[in-house]
Design a protein around this motif. Structure first.
Motif, short mmCIF file in Angstrom:
data_model
loop_
_atom_site.label_atom_id
_atom_site.label_comp_id
_atom_site.label_asym_id
_atom_site.label_seq_id
_atom_site.Cartn_x
_atom_site.Cartn_y
_atom_site.Cartn_z
N THR A 159 0.97 -1.25 0.04
CA THR A 159 -0.15 -0.06 -0.17
C THR A 159 0.69 1.12 0.05
O THR A 159 0.45 2.25 -0.51
CB THR A 159 -1.23 -0.03 0.95
N PHE A 160 2.02 1.12 0.76
CA PHE A 160 3.04 2.09 0.53
C PHE A 160 3.72 2.36 -0.84
O PHE A 160 3.46 3.38 -1.35
CB PHE A 160 4.13 2.10 1.95
N LEU A 161 4.18 1.35 -1.39
CA LEU A 161 4.76 1.28 -2.66
C LEU A 161 3.66 1.79 -3.60
O LEU A 161 4.13 2.34 -4.94
CB LEU A 161 5.52 0.09 -2.81
N GLY A 162 2.55 1.23 -3.32
CA GLY A 162 1.59 1.32 -4.46
C GLY A 162 1.17 2.90 -4.57
O GLY A 162 0.95 3.26 -5.82
N ALA B 138 0.71 9.98 -0.44
CA ALA B 138 0.16 10.42 1.10
C ALA B 138 -0.91 9.42 1.42
O ALA B 138 -0.89 8.80 2.87
CB ALA B 138 -0.61 11.79 1.00
N LEU B 139 -1.69 9.16 0.72
CA LEU B 139 -2.59 7.73 0.75
C LEU B 139 -1.85 6.52 1.10
O LEU B 139 -2.18 5.72 2.18
CB LEU B 139 -3.71 7.78 -0.21
N GLY B 140 -0.75 6.39 0.38
CA GLY B 140 -0.18 5.27 0.63
C GLY B 140 0.39 5.11 2.13
O GLY B 140 0.65 4.16 2.67
N ILE B 141 0.98 6.16 2.71
CA ILE B 141 1.49 6.55 3.80
C ILE B 141 0.32 5.98 4.94
O ILE B 141 0.76 5.34 5.89
CB ILE B 141 2.32 7.86 4.17
N MET B 142 -0.64 6.63 4.80
CA MET B 142 -1.79 6.56 5.46
C MET B 142 -2.33 5.29 5.54
O MET B 142 -2.65 4.67 6.67
CB MET B 142 -2.99 7.59 5.08
N ASP B 143 -2.13 4.51 4.51
CA ASP B 143 -2.88 3.24 4.19
C ASP B 143 -1.68 2.23 5.06
O ASP B 143 -2.27 1.16 5.27
CB ASP B 143 -3.09 2.94 2.79
#
Length: 439
Positions: free
Chosen positions: A62-65, A366-371
């Protein structure tokens, strides 16, 4: 064929569809736990680790995505992800023991990790600013709907074909979506032959946009990691979303077992009682999505339209979850569970919209970090719950822990979630990473 000027909502339908498939696939194992434990001889701690394995794989991709979506676009990233998780959910049906199930769930997490960064990236490019929370609400409502309809679907499939047959059948749900995505979605609406000039202008906020049907909407330039990792609003948003994830993964993975163990319900009864909490969450999620954009349009304040909804919904969820472990009445327990599930999930669109509001050109990152935090909650909630239940023999302390987490998120949001101020600071700084143009 979509009517003139509304094809962007067809994209939202596609994102809704694959998110439904995503959550039915990841939650179906909860309804098979009874049969799996009996057939494979697994205990609560092992089940907790298997349920948590999904979060480990999910945390990585999810971060790399998010980075991949901002770099290469949602079309290719989500296509590869859907193909991989379709295969992995089918392979789960062949599991013969703890290790096989653990690996299969980890791979499923790896495959499903990029889904929500891709969703966020697509919405940021396909929807006008005042439509984003509505669009996110209408897309993210797929989560509670999937969990509501997934409960009877999964239990009926188990009843008809056994738990292995259920996993084989669910592979079809995701597989149908793949050709539709290839045909109808492009990374930028300017590339799509289905989007009229009038609709493209609307998406661009009334600005005339030149069409380039060959280039992908890809952001280059150096990502400003300092901003993404130190902005107080984003950090508060990350923590509150982690707490939301803890609630979601607890109820998604342990609710069937809790109802079965505490109230001695069979698998089909559990499926029926699980419908109300998720159906209520679906209604509230859509309603708060519309309310968020309504408040933004009429007040111009992100604090009032995003922050307030997050804080209030988390507070209600905290208060609702406290009595569940001490209630002896099934109707009262279901009522409290319904309130806790609905309000913990209700402001979901606001969490996503904040990333677009604060850093629109790095929203997927940012969403990847949050996720990633959400993914960690996907490991911790099932695993910690398994250990607590195994040690204490009840769910009381598990519910109290959830209440404490929710109250902490309310405090953090009220103190540090300042999107209006932080958004202005980011825009005025004119950072190169956010001024980069699309190819």
């Amino acid at each position: 064929m979509a009517s003139k000027g509304s094809f962007r909502w067809i994209v939202i339908v596609l994102l809704f569809y694959i998110t439904v498939a995503n959550y039915i696939d990841r939650s179906a194992i909860a309804f098979a736990l009874g049969d799996i434990k009996t057939e494979l001889g697994l205990g609560p701690s092992e089940i907790g680790l298997i349920l948590g394995a999904f979060g480990l794989g999910y945390a990585v991709t999810t971060f790399l995505g998010g980075i991949a979506v901002d770099r290469w676009g949602a079309r290719a990233v989500l296509l590869v992800a859907a193909l991989l998780w379709t295969a992995s959910i089918g392979v789960t049906g062949f599991a013969g023991g703890f290790l096989t199930l653990y690996v299969a769930r980890t791979v499923l997490g790896v495959a499903e990790g990029p889904n929500f960064p891709a969703l966020t990236g697509a919405v940021s490019r396909w929807l006008a600013p005042h439509e984003r929370a509505i669009a996110l609400g209408n897309t993210l409502v797929a989560v509670p709907i999937a969990l509501a309809v997934g409960a009877p679907i999964s239990t009926q499939l188990i009843h008809a074909f056994g738990w292995r047959g259920m996993f084989f059948a669910l592979t079809v749900i995701s597989g149908i979506w793949v050709p539709l995505w290839l045909i109808f979605f492009r990374n930028d609406p300017a590339q799509s032959s289905f989007v009229s000039d009038a609709e493209l202008k609307h998406i661009r906020g009334g600005v005339e946009a030149q069409r380039d049907r060959t280039a992908g909407h890809v952001v280059h330039g150096v990502t400003d990691w300092r901003l993404l990792l130190t902005n107080r609003t984003l950090l508060a948003n990350y923590w509150a979303f982690f707490v939301f994830g803890y609630f979601l993964f607890f109820f998604m993975t342990w609710l069937p077992n809790y109802l079965s163990q505490t109230y001695h319900l069979n698998v089909r009864e559990v499926g029926l009682f699980a419908i109300l909490p998720w159906a209520s969450a679906a209604v509230l999620l859509v309603a708060l999505g519309y309310l968020s954009d309504y408040l933004l349009k009429h007040t111009g304040s992100l604090r009032k339209s995003r922050t307030l909804l997050i804080g209030v919904s988390q507070l209600i969820a905290a208060l609702a979850v406290i009595p569940i472990g001490f209630i002896a009445s099934l109707p009262l327990a279901i009522a409290c569970i319904t309130v806790a599930v609905a309000f913990s999930m209700g402001a979901n669109a606001s969490y996503y919209a904040i990333n677009v509001d604060i850093v629109p050109k790095r929203a997927a990152t940012a969403l990847g970090i949050m996720d990633t935090g959400f993914a960690l909650s996907g490991f911790l909630a099932p695993a910690i719950t398994g250990w607590v239940v195994s040690a204490s023999g009840s769910f009381q302390y598990a519910f109290l822990l959830m209440a404490g987490l929710a109250l902490s998120s309310v405090l953090v949001v009220l103190l540090f979630h300042r999107p209006d101020e932080d958004r202005v600071a980011e825009v005025n700084s004119a950072r190169p990473a956010f001024g980069a143009t699309a190819d």
